[in-house]
Scaffold this motif. Structure first.
Motif, PDB file in Angstrom:
ATOM      1  N   THR A   1       0.414  -1.097  -0.122  1.00 51.64           N
ATOM      2  CA  THR A   1      -0.049  -0.084  -0.006  1.00 51.64           C
ATOM      3  C   THR A   1       0.808   1.568  -0.127  1.00 51.64           C
ATOM      4  N   LEU A   2       1.378   1.626   1.117  1.00 53.31           N
ATOM      5  CA  LEU A   2       2.618   2.417   0.884  1.00 53.31           C
ATOM      6  C   LEU A   2       4.449   2.874   0.503  1.00 53.31           C
TER       7      LEU A   2
ATOM      8  N   PRO B   1       4.205   2.224  -3.150  1.00 47.20           N
ATOM      9  CA  PRO B   1       4.485   2.190  -3.974  1.00 47.20           C
ATOM     10  C   PRO B   1       4.293   3.854  -4.257  1.00 47.20           C
ATOM     11  N   ARG B   2       3.959   4.932  -3.040  1.00 49.34           N
ATOM     12  CA  ARG B   2       3.756   5.870  -2.805  1.00 49.34           C
ATOM     13  C   ARG B   2       4.893   6.800  -2.686  1.00 49.34           C
ATOM     14  N   ASP B   3       5.533   6.217  -1.763  1.00 50.75           N
ATOM     15  CA  ASP B   3       7.325   6.894  -1.309  1.00 50.75           C
ATOM     16  C   ASP B   3       7.662   5.675  -0.802  1.00 50.75           C
TER      17      ASP B   3
ATOM     18  N   PHE C   1       8.450   5.688   3.643  1.00 51.51           N
ATOM     19  CA  PHE C   1       7.184   6.083   4.277  1.00 51.51           C
ATOM     20  C   PHE C   1       7.795   6.031   5.708  1.00 51.51           C
TER      21      PHE C   1
ATOM     22  N   ASP D   1       3.480   6.804   9.159  1.00 52.68           N
ATOM     23  CA  ASP D   1       2.300   7.220   8.119  1.00 52.68           C
ATOM     24  C   ASP D   1       1.953   5.431   7.566  1.00 52.68           C
TER      25      ASP D   1
END
Length: 245
Positions: free
Chosen positions: A209-210, A212-214, A217, A221
């Motif tokens: 979940t986290l 791929p975004r950053d 993290f 987060d």
């Protein structure tokens, strides 16, 4: 304390509950590779060494360390204290930042915070585990290599040799201890370590979940995600930690 600060990551393939867990694939990479990437973001580390065993089963861990460009040291499977001390001495470490390879979500800012607290001086051991106020899996312990060498000469107790720094914090009459606590506490009841298939399911969900975004993290987060998605938090809620003694 001046000198070289080395993070020693204890990792092996023969975990009793979940063999091979450190190389389990999550978000396209082995768990241990994710952990090393997170540790490399810590600003207070001069080096990282994976302390693994001489067993042939751990050859893939050695190969991964070489691929990642971090140090690797092979020693006894059972005498983890001796293995970590050997890794520190081989790297020329003045102080050891001890972490275990089943904590792939470790927050580099927390690593830095514990090293900073140790650097305030006047102590032989500093950690955020004496008074748990962070999730399990965020565990960081810092102590001089010279102290661990002293401990190695003092005890042959199998528990002391398996649990590297336990002798230090179980003897506050001999060693000066410092505790790093979060205020307010940051969900110390949570398990963000990997010891079972249920733990792996939670950690996999967090990374998928986290990451791929950053990729950088933070613990904040993670806690925000688990607050928003309590079904993830429930994945390993029934798992209990194995007792040390």
């Amino acid at each position: 304390m001046s000198g070289r600060t080395t993070c020693i990551v204890e990792a092996r393939m023969t975990s009793s509950r979940l063999p091979g867990k450190v190389l389990a694939e999550v978000a396209g990479r082995p768990l241990l590779a994710h952990m090393i990437a997170r540790l490399q973001r810590a600003r207070r580390l001069d080096g990282i060494v994976i302390a693994t065993t001489t067993n042939a089963s751990c050859d893939p861990i050695v190969a991964l360390a070489q691929e990642l460009g971090v140090g690797v040291f092979r020693g006894s499977e059972d005498d983890v204290l001796g293995r970590v001390l050997g890794a520190a001495q081989a790297d020329g470490a003045d102080r050891i930042v001890e972490v275990t390879g089943d904590c792939p979500l470790i927050d580099p800012a927390l690593v830095d915070a514990v090293v900073d607290a140790f650097d305030e001086g006047g102590v032989d051991y500093c950690s955020n585990t004496l008074e748990p106020s962070h999730p399990r899996g965020m565990d960081v312990q810092v102590f001089p290599a010279a102290v661990l060498a002293q401990v190695a000469a003092l005890t042959d107790d199998p528990v002391d040799r398996e649990h590297v720094s336990i002798y230090i914090y179980e003897h506050p009459e001999r060693y000066r201890l410092r505790s790093v606590r979060a205020d307010p506490p940051q969900a110390p009841e949570l398990r963000l370590t990997v010891d079972t298939s249920e733990d792996l399911a939670l950690v996999r969900a967090v990374f998928e979940t986290l990451h791929p975004r950053d990729p950088a993290f933070t613990l904040a987060d993670i806690l925000a995600l688990l607050h928003a998605r309590p079904e993830l938090r429930a994945l390993n809620a029934e798992i209990t930690q194995k007792a040390v003694r």
